[in-house]
Motif scaffolding. Structure first.
Motif, PDB file in Angstrom:
ATOM      1  N   LEU A 116       0.811  -1.220   0.000  1.00 27.26           N
ATOM      2  CA  LEU A 116       0.000   0.000   0.000  1.00 27.26           C
ATOM      3  C   LEU A 116       0.842   1.267   0.000  1.00 27.26           C
ATOM      4  CD1 LEU A 116      -2.581  -1.258   2.605  1.00 27.26           C
ATOM      5  CD2 LEU A 116      -3.218  -0.384   0.342  1.00 27.26           C
ATOM      6  N   SER A 117       0.240   2.361  -0.467  1.00 24.36           N
ATOM      7  CA  SER A 117       0.835   3.682  -0.339  1.00 24.36           C
ATOM      8  C   SER A 117       0.744   4.125   1.114  1.00 24.36           C
ATOM      9  CB  SER A 117       0.088   4.682  -1.223  1.00 24.36           C
ATOM     10  OG  SER A 117      -1.237   4.861  -0.711  1.00 24.36           O
ATOM     11  N   ALA A 118       1.309   5.287   1.425  1.00 21.46           N
ATOM     12  CA  ALA A 118       1.287   5.782   2.804  1.00 21.46           C
ATOM     13  C   ALA A 118      -0.138   5.962   3.307  1.00 21.46           C
ATOM     14  CB  ALA A 118       2.061   7.092   2.895  1.00 21.46           C
ATOM     15  N   ARG A 119      -0.967   6.608   2.513  1.00 22.61           N
ATOM     16  CA  ARG A 119      -2.348   6.811   2.952  1.00 22.61           C
ATOM     17  C   ARG A 119      -3.079   5.491   3.111  1.00 22.61           C
ATOM     18  NH1 ARG A 119      -5.405  11.327  -0.472  1.00 22.61           N
ATOM     19  NH2 ARG A 119      -7.136  10.291   0.593  1.00 22.61           N
ATOM     20  N   GLY A 120      -2.864   4.584   2.180  1.00 24.19           N
ATOM     21  CA  GLY A 120      -3.497   3.283   2.273  1.00 24.19           C
ATOM     22  C   GLY A 120      -3.016   2.503   3.484  1.00 24.19           C
ATOM     23  N   MET A 121      -1.709   2.591   3.750  1.00 21.83           N
ATOM     24  CA  MET A 121      -1.150   1.875   4.901  1.00 21.83           C
ATOM     25  C   MET A 121      -1.717   2.421   6.207  1.00 21.83           C
ATOM     26  SD  MET A 121       0.907  -0.656   5.342  1.00 21.83           S
ATOM     27  CE  MET A 121       1.991  -1.440   6.527  1.00 21.83           C
ATOM     28  N   ASN A 122      -1.787   3.726   6.317  1.00 18.50           N
ATOM     29  CA  ASN A 122      -2.372   4.323   7.526  1.00 18.50           C
ATOM     30  C   ASN A 122      -3.820   3.887   7.708  1.00 18.50           C
ATOM     31  OD1 ASN A 122      -0.135   5.776   8.505  1.00 18.50           O
ATOM     32  ND2 ASN A 122      -0.543   7.497   7.137  1.00 18.50           N
ATOM     33  N   ALA A 123      -4.563   3.848   6.614  1.00 19.02           N
ATOM     34  CA  ALA A 123      -5.973   3.459   6.693  1.00 19.02           C
ATOM     35  C   ALA A 123      -6.122   2.005   7.119  1.00 19.02           C
ATOM     36  CB  ALA A 123      -6.654   3.693   5.340  1.00 19.02           C
ATOM     37  N   TRP A 124      -5.313   1.126   6.526  1.00 18.04           N
ATOM     38  CA  TRP A 124      -5.416  -0.302   6.859  1.00 18.04           C
ATOM     39  C   TRP A 124      -4.969  -0.578   8.288  1.00 18.04           C
ATOM     40  CZ3 TRP A 124      -1.364  -4.090   7.475  1.00 18.04           C
ATOM     41  CH2 TRP A 124      -1.844  -5.401   7.626  1.00 18.04           C
ATOM     42  N   MET A 125      -3.884   0.049   8.703  1.00 14.48           N
ATOM     43  CA  MET A 125      -3.384  -0.204  10.055  1.00 14.48           C
ATOM     44  C   MET A 125      -4.387   0.261  11.102  1.00 14.48           C
ATOM     45  SD  MET A 125      -0.463  -1.785   9.957  1.00 14.48           S
ATOM     46  CE  MET A 125       0.367  -1.505  11.509  1.00 14.48           C
ATOM     47  N   GLU A 144      -6.193  -3.538  -0.327  1.00 17.55           N
ATOM     48  CA  GLU A 144      -5.446  -2.930  -1.432  1.00 17.55           C
ATOM     49  C   GLU A 144      -6.300  -2.885  -2.700  1.00 17.55           C
ATOM     50  OE1 GLU A 144      -0.803  -3.043  -2.827  1.00 17.55           O
ATOM     51  OE2 GLU A 144      -1.759  -4.919  -2.238  1.00 17.55           O
ATOM     52  N   ASN A 145      -7.034  -3.950  -2.946  1.00 24.60           N
ATOM     53  CA  ASN A 145      -7.921  -3.966  -4.112  1.00 24.60           C
ATOM     54  C   ASN A 145      -8.984  -2.882  -4.028  1.00 24.60           C
ATOM     55  OD1 ASN A 145      -7.636  -6.044  -6.317  1.00 24.60           O
ATOM     56  ND2 ASN A 145      -7.232  -7.320  -4.524  1.00 24.60           N
ATOM     57  N   GLU A 146      -9.541  -2.698  -2.846  1.00 26.85           N
ATOM     58  CA  GLU A 146     -10.541  -1.648  -2.656  1.00 26.85           C
ATOM     59  C   GLU A 146      -9.908  -0.256  -2.750  1.00 26.85           C
ATOM     60  OE1 GLU A 146     -13.932  -1.966  -2.286  1.00 26.85           O
ATOM     61  OE2 GLU A 146     -13.440  -4.001  -2.932  1.00 26.85           O
ATOM     62  N   TYR A 147      -8.754  -0.117  -2.137  1.00 28.26           N
ATOM     63  CA  TYR A 147      -8.095   1.191  -2.067  1.00 28.26           C
ATOM     64  C   TYR A 147      -7.727   1.695  -3.464  1.00 28.26           C
ATOM     65  CZ  TYR A 147      -4.707   4.783  -0.791  1.00 28.26           C
ATOM     66  OH  TYR A 147      -4.014   5.971  -0.666  1.00 28.26           O
ATOM     67  N   TYR A 148      -7.127   0.829  -4.279  1.00 29.23           N
ATOM     68  CA  TYR A 148      -6.722   1.289  -5.611  1.00 29.23           C
ATOM     69  C   TYR A 148      -7.886   1.372  -6.585  1.00 29.23           C
ATOM     70  CZ  TYR A 148      -1.934   1.425  -4.083  1.00 29.23           C
ATOM     71  OH  TYR A 148      -0.788   1.765  -3.412  1.00 29.23           O
ATOM     72  N   LEU A 149      -8.985   0.722  -6.264  1.00 28.67           N
ATOM     73  CA  LEU A 149     -10.211   0.957  -7.032  1.00 28.67           C
ATOM     74  C   LEU A 149     -10.669   2.399  -6.837  1.00 28.67           C
ATOM     75  CD1 LEU A 149     -12.710   0.037  -8.668  1.00 28.67           C
ATOM     76  CD2 LEU A 149     -13.742  -0.655  -6.478  1.00 28.67           C
ATOM     77  N   TRP A 150     -10.637   2.849  -5.593  1.00 24.91           N
ATOM     78  CA  TRP A 150     -11.105   4.202  -5.292  1.00 24.91           C
ATOM     79  C   TRP A 150     -10.113   5.263  -5.741  1.00 24.91           C
ATOM     80  CZ3 TRP A 150     -13.761   8.198  -4.998  1.00 24.91           C
ATOM     81  CH2 TRP A 150     -13.409   9.321  -4.231  1.00 24.91           C
ATOM     82  N   THR A 151      -8.823   5.085  -5.447  1.00 29.46           N
ATOM     83  CA  THR A 151      -7.869   6.159  -5.727  1.00 29.46           C
ATOM     84  C   THR A 151      -7.693   6.430  -7.216  1.00 29.46           C
ATOM     85  OG1 THR A 151      -6.036   4.582  -5.520  1.00 29.46           O
ATOM     86  CG2 THR A 151      -6.584   5.896  -3.578  1.00 29.46           C
ATOM     87  N   GLN A 152      -7.992   5.448  -8.072  1.00 29.91           N
ATOM     88  CA  GLN A 152      -7.861   5.709  -9.503  1.00 29.91           C
ATOM     89  C   GLN A 152      -9.018   6.547 -10.059  1.00 29.91           C
ATOM     90  OE1 GLN A 152      -8.792   2.127 -12.177  1.00 29.91           O
ATOM     91  NE2 GLN A 152      -8.632   1.169 -10.154  1.00 29.91           N
ATOM     92  N   ASN A 165      -6.966  11.052 -11.138  1.00 37.98           N
ATOM     93  CA  ASN A 165      -7.289  11.996 -12.207  1.00 37.98           C
ATOM     94  C   ASN A 165      -7.005  13.434 -11.814  1.00 37.98           C
ATOM     95  OD1 ASN A 165      -8.612  10.593 -14.665  1.00 37.98           O
ATOM     96  ND2 ASN A 165      -9.424   9.503 -12.888  1.00 37.98           N
ATOM     97  N   TYR A 166      -7.282  13.758 -10.562  1.00 45.66           N
ATOM     98  CA  TYR A 166      -6.958  15.113 -10.107  1.00 45.66           C
ATOM     99  C   TYR A 166      -5.447  15.334 -10.110  1.00 45.66           C
ATOM    100  CZ  TYR A 166      -6.437  19.186  -7.136  1.00 45.66           C
ATOM    101  OH  TYR A 166      -6.080  20.416  -6.649  1.00 45.66           O
ATOM    102  N   ASP A 167      -4.706  14.380  -9.525  1.00 49.01           N
ATOM    103  CA  ASP A 167      -3.250  14.534  -9.468  1.00 49.01           C
ATOM    104  C   ASP A 167      -2.641  14.580 -10.867  1.00 49.01           C
ATOM    105  OD1 ASP A 167      -3.219  14.625  -6.730  1.00 49.01           O
ATOM    106  OD2 ASP A 167      -2.534  12.560  -6.442  1.00 49.01           O
ATOM    107  N   THR A 168      -3.144  13.743 -11.757  1.00 50.22           N
ATOM    108  CA  THR A 168      -2.605  13.738 -13.118  1.00 50.22           C
ATOM    109  C   THR A 168      -2.811  15.084 -13.801  1.00 50.22           C
ATOM    110  OG1 THR A 168      -2.992  11.355 -13.334  1.00 50.22           O
ATOM    111  CG2 THR A 168      -2.722  12.609 -15.368  1.00 50.22           C
TER     112      THR A 168
END
Length: 364
Positions: free
Chosen positions: A117-126, A337-345, A350-353
């Motif tokens: 996971l990314s940092a935000r994802g890791m914080n959320a999961w932990m 992780e599957n849920e997290y990257y479903l949402w972040t994409q 799109n905003y960051d891109t």
């Protein structure tokens, strides 16, 4: 009010204060702890986060609860912090738990798994996905209890003496790489080396190792790796959101008043955020400095990324077949992780891109 009434009121007030003082003192017992960091004091984001824990706890208790930080090597080496806290040599270790992965691969999960996971994802999961609860269940017979104490964000892939373009270029490479990534890279021909932060530069300079990863521009610039290994690769796929833990001696922690336990958990959460905020602010400036000093940015090729990804899945399947605790935590992480990257994409990506395009066009 006449003089007699005033004196009577004052006496009552004085008596009440005298009675209250011992109760207040009992609520804030004087406690002094020692903390062993895994990092040298030359790294303000990493070592400094352990100091932040002591600073904020002392401020919240009017100095009654003191936690003094010691850098790697002052009490124990950077790789021995968890053992020192478990033994009671110190009460706290600020420790990337993947340093202990050789004892049990479960130790790797709370820091970072390759392609995790990314940092935000890791914080959320932990915090919300049960990750830290499962980790503390794992620690329950080891004399420790842990709480997240910082996250670096996605790290860089490291410093190399030569360009690395294909999987064949990895063969025989003596690479200082922390934690679990070494087990994956070893299958692709790398010779992994585990060296604590303060000893890396000397090993790279002497040629004991061919390459090293550490964290990212803010720390790497201070450690001077660009002077001896100019090729700076990205991303550090083994540390997409690397977390450091505060590991407390379990008996010492359980012996605290409830308000101190609650305070430690609250301060750990705030200090955990502090580290990522520091890196997000400092890394861009440090990267510009490194480029001016001769760093040559290189992305890992898609060939290398895909080979490492597929190899990591093979390793996880093998470990999961033998280690029930690892499987439980890994399955939980992967499901989130599957849920997290479903949402972040959807929104974030799109905003960051869009904003990155504006930055490249100079329109910000």
């Amino acid at each position: 009010m006449d003089r007699r009434s005033f004196l009577s009121s004052a006496a009552i007030g004085a008596t009440a204060s005298a009675l209250a003082a011992p109760a207040i003192a009992q609520e804030k017992p004087q406690i002094t702890w020692r903390l062993s960091s895994s990092f040298p004091n030359s790294l303000p984001a990493l070592y400094g986060n352990s100091q932040e824990l002591g600073k904020r706890v002392a401020e919240a208790t009017d100095g009654a609860f003191q936690i003094q930080s010691f850098s790697a090597g002052e009490i124990v080496g950077g790789l021995q912090g968890a053992d020192a806290a478990a033994a009671g040599t110190v009460e706290v270790a600020h420790f990337p738990t993947y340093y202990n992965w050789g004892k049990d691969p479960v130790w790797a999960i709370p820091t970072a798994l390759p392609f995790g996971l990314s940092a935000r994802g890791m914080n959320a999961w932990m915090r919300n996905g049960g990750g830290n609860d499962m980790f503390n269940a794992f620690l329950s017979d080891k004399g420790l209890i842990g709480f997240p104490g910082g996250n670096t964000g996605a790290q860089m892939g490291g410093w190399f003496r030569k360009e690395i373009n294909t999987v064949d270029d990895l063969k025989g490479l003596k690479f200082r790489v922390g934690g679990f990534a070494g087990a994956i890279l070893k299958r692709l021909g790398v010779v992994p080396q585990q060296i604590s932060g303060g000893d890396i530069y000397a090993a790279l300079e002497k040629g004991t190792i061919d390459a090293t990863e550490f964290v990212g521009p803010y720390d790497d610039q201070k450690l001077g790796f660009v002077k001896v290994a100019p090729y700076y690769y990205y991303p550090g796929w083994w540390e997409g959101g690397a977390m450091v833990h505060f590991l407390f001696n379990k008996a010492a922690y359980e012996g605290l008043p409830d308000q101190y336990k609650s305070l430690l958990q609250t301060v750990c959460q705030s200090v955990n955020a502090n580290m990522l905020e520091t890196y997000d602010y400092e890394n861009s400036k440090a990267l510009r400095t490194l480029l001016a000093e001769g760093a040559q940015l290189r992305p890992f090729s898609q060939e290398i990324m895909q080979a490492c990804f597929e190899t990591s899945k093979e390793v996880y399947a093998e470990i999961s077949a033998e280690n029930e605790t690892f499987k439980k935590m890994y399955d939980s992480l992967r499901a989130f992780e599957n849920e997290y990257y479903l949402w972040t994409q959807v929104a974030e990506y799109n905003y960051d891109t869009f904003m990155m395009v504006q930055q490249r066009q100079g329109t910000l």
